[in-house]
Enzyme design. Structure first.
Site, PDB file in Angstrom:
ATOM      1  N   THR A 214      18.337   9.727  28.165  1.00 44.20           N
ATOM      2  CA  THR A 214      17.160  10.515  27.585  1.00 44.20           C
ATOM      3  C   THR A 214      15.960  11.307  27.948  1.00 44.20           C
ATOM      4  O   THR A 214      15.707  11.241  29.443  1.00 44.20           O
ATOM      5  CB  THR A 214      16.944   8.914  27.120  1.00 44.20           C
ATOM      6  OG1 THR A 214      15.744   8.145  28.307  1.00 44.20           O
ATOM      7  CG2 THR A 214      17.683   8.394  26.546  1.00 44.20           C
ATOM      8  N   GLY A 215      15.154  11.520  27.572  1.00 36.43           N
ATOM      9  CA  GLY A 215      13.601  12.814  28.521  1.00 36.43           C
ATOM     10  C   GLY A 215      14.903  13.826  28.909  1.00 36.43           C
ATOM     11  O   GLY A 215      13.853  13.441  29.704  1.00 36.43           O
TER      12      GLY A 215
ATOM     13  N   SER B 293      12.652  17.761  30.882  1.00 41.10           N
ATOM     14  CA  SER B 293      11.699  17.764  31.442  1.00 41.10           C
ATOM     15  C   SER B 293      11.520  17.608  32.914  1.00 41.10           C
ATOM     16  O   SER B 293      12.368  15.787  32.203  1.00 41.10           O
ATOM     17  CB  SER B 293      10.254  17.918  30.945  1.00 41.10           C
ATOM     18  OG  SER B 293      10.087  16.890  30.181  1.00 41.10           O
ATOM     19  N   GLY B 294      10.861  17.466  33.880  1.00 43.44           N
ATOM     20  CA  GLY B 294      10.472  16.212  34.260  1.00 43.44           C
ATOM     21  C   GLY B 294      11.669  16.223  35.410  1.00 43.44           C
ATOM     22  O   GLY B 294      13.259  17.234  35.431  1.00 43.44           O
TER      23      GLY B 294
ATOM     24  N   TYR C  46       1.300   1.002  29.813  1.00 38.06           N
ATOM     25  CA  TYR C  46       2.752   1.238  30.139  1.00 38.06           C
ATOM     26  C   TYR C  46       3.247   1.191  31.415  1.00 38.06           C
ATOM     27  O   TYR C  46       3.957   0.957  31.557  1.00 38.06           O
ATOM     28  CB  TYR C  46       1.564   2.905  31.236  1.00 38.06           C
ATOM     29  CG  TYR C  46       2.567   4.100  31.800  1.00 38.06           C
ATOM     30  CD1 TYR C  46       3.506   3.968  31.326  1.00 38.06           C
ATOM     31  CD2 TYR C  46       2.840   3.690  32.740  1.00 38.06           C
ATOM     32  CE1 TYR C  46       4.767   5.259  32.055  1.00 38.06           C
ATOM     33  CE2 TYR C  46       4.125   4.033  33.923  1.00 38.06           C
ATOM     34  CZ  TYR C  46       4.685   5.269  33.431  1.00 38.06           C
ATOM     35  OH  TYR C  46       5.374   5.766  34.683  1.00 38.06           O
TER      36      TYR C  46
END
Length: 291
Positions: A12-13, A16-17, A169
């Site tokens: 997931t995600g 990018s990064g 967060y």
């Protein structure tokens, strides 16, 4: 349907990064990688780049899903379950910091909680059957050292009082770790020995992370940028936990720089973890284990 001999990884995600780097390295190692992403254009671009690195006969696929939307998570999981025979590696990498004003998801949950915890929690539950069909499946949850600043309120997980983006967060990253610990315990309790799970701190990665948050958060990241690690370095512990034979028998751990670390949090006690798990199940509207 993919080749039965080929390991399948869902990241997931992954556009990018550290998520993109993780997906790229898994492709290079010969995994059939499925990218779960919100943005169709970015996902298509990433898939095209990674497909060029793939070994002959190895695919890179895309599943579109906004993890903050539990309906989309259910749809994506159903699509995965229909298309693939099993799942060998699940990397819950996606995570965001949101803005100064509290936002809610389409399901009414605070957005940080919804994106960073509830979406991955539900996704993992819905893919557990496919994970159990793997000879040795691994679930990797990307947390953060920010968990040290967490101060969760079990009576207000949705942060309706005293919301701040960084506190939300930090809480979500502690939840990633507690989810990992409790999932490992419950897997052992149920005699499920072919599925392991671990969490990690990737390092403070220089990226556009936090760019949609408060000016103070953005300023912090800008000042700290020269001291931050790269996405390539930040992805190494995820890759290690997903592929290394050294941790094949490890479950429930928290790692940083490929080494296990203790989780020091006054919240981390059995009573709180049980309550947190029950609250999570209530929020996603189903038990985690579909017995």
């Amino acid at each position: 349907m993919s080749d039965a001999s080929q390991s399948i990884a869902l990241v997931t995600g992954a556009t990018s990064g550290i998520g993109e780097v993780t997906a790229r390295e898994l492709v290079r190692k010969g995994y059939h990688v499925v990218l779960l992403a919100r943005n169709a254009e970015k996902a298509a671009h990433t898939r095209q780049q990674l497909q060029q690195l793939a070994q002959p006969g190895t695919r890179v696929d895309v599943l579109l899903c906004d993890l903050s939307d539990l309906g989309q998570v259910r749809r994506a999981a159903e699509e995965f379950n229909q298309r693939y025979a099993r799942l060998d590696v699940l990397i819950n990498n996606a995570g965001l910091v949101f803005g100064a004003e509290r936002e809610t998801s389409v399901n009414g949950h605070e957005m940080t909680l919804a994106t960073n915890h509830l979406g991955p929690f539900l996704l993992t539950s819905l893919l557990l059957d496919k994970l159990q069909r793997s000879p040795a499946a691994r679930i990797i949850n990307v947390a953060s050292m920010a968990h040290k600043f967490a101060r969760p309120d079990l009576a207000d997980l949705n942060a309706t009082r005293n919301y701040s983006p960084m506190r939300a967060y930090a809480n979500s990253k502690l939840f990633n770790i507690l989810f990992t610990q409790e999932l490992a315990r419950q897997l052992r309790q149920r005699g499920i020995t072919n599925v392991s799970t671990n969490s990690l701190h990737p390092g403070v990665v220089a990226s556009n992370f936090g760019s949609n948050s408060t000016w103070l958060t953005r300023a912090f990241y800008q000042m700290a940028a020269p001291f931050m690690t790269t996405s390539e370095d930040g992805a190494q512990t995820s890759i290690y936990l997903a592929t290394s034979p050294e941790v094949a028998g490890t479950s429930g751990g928290y790692f940083a720089k490929k080494r296990p670390e203790p989780v020091k949090s006054t919240f981390n006690i059995p009573e709180n973890i049980r309550h947190f798990w029950q609250k999570s199940e209530e929020m996603i509207g189903q038990p985690f284990f579909q017995d």
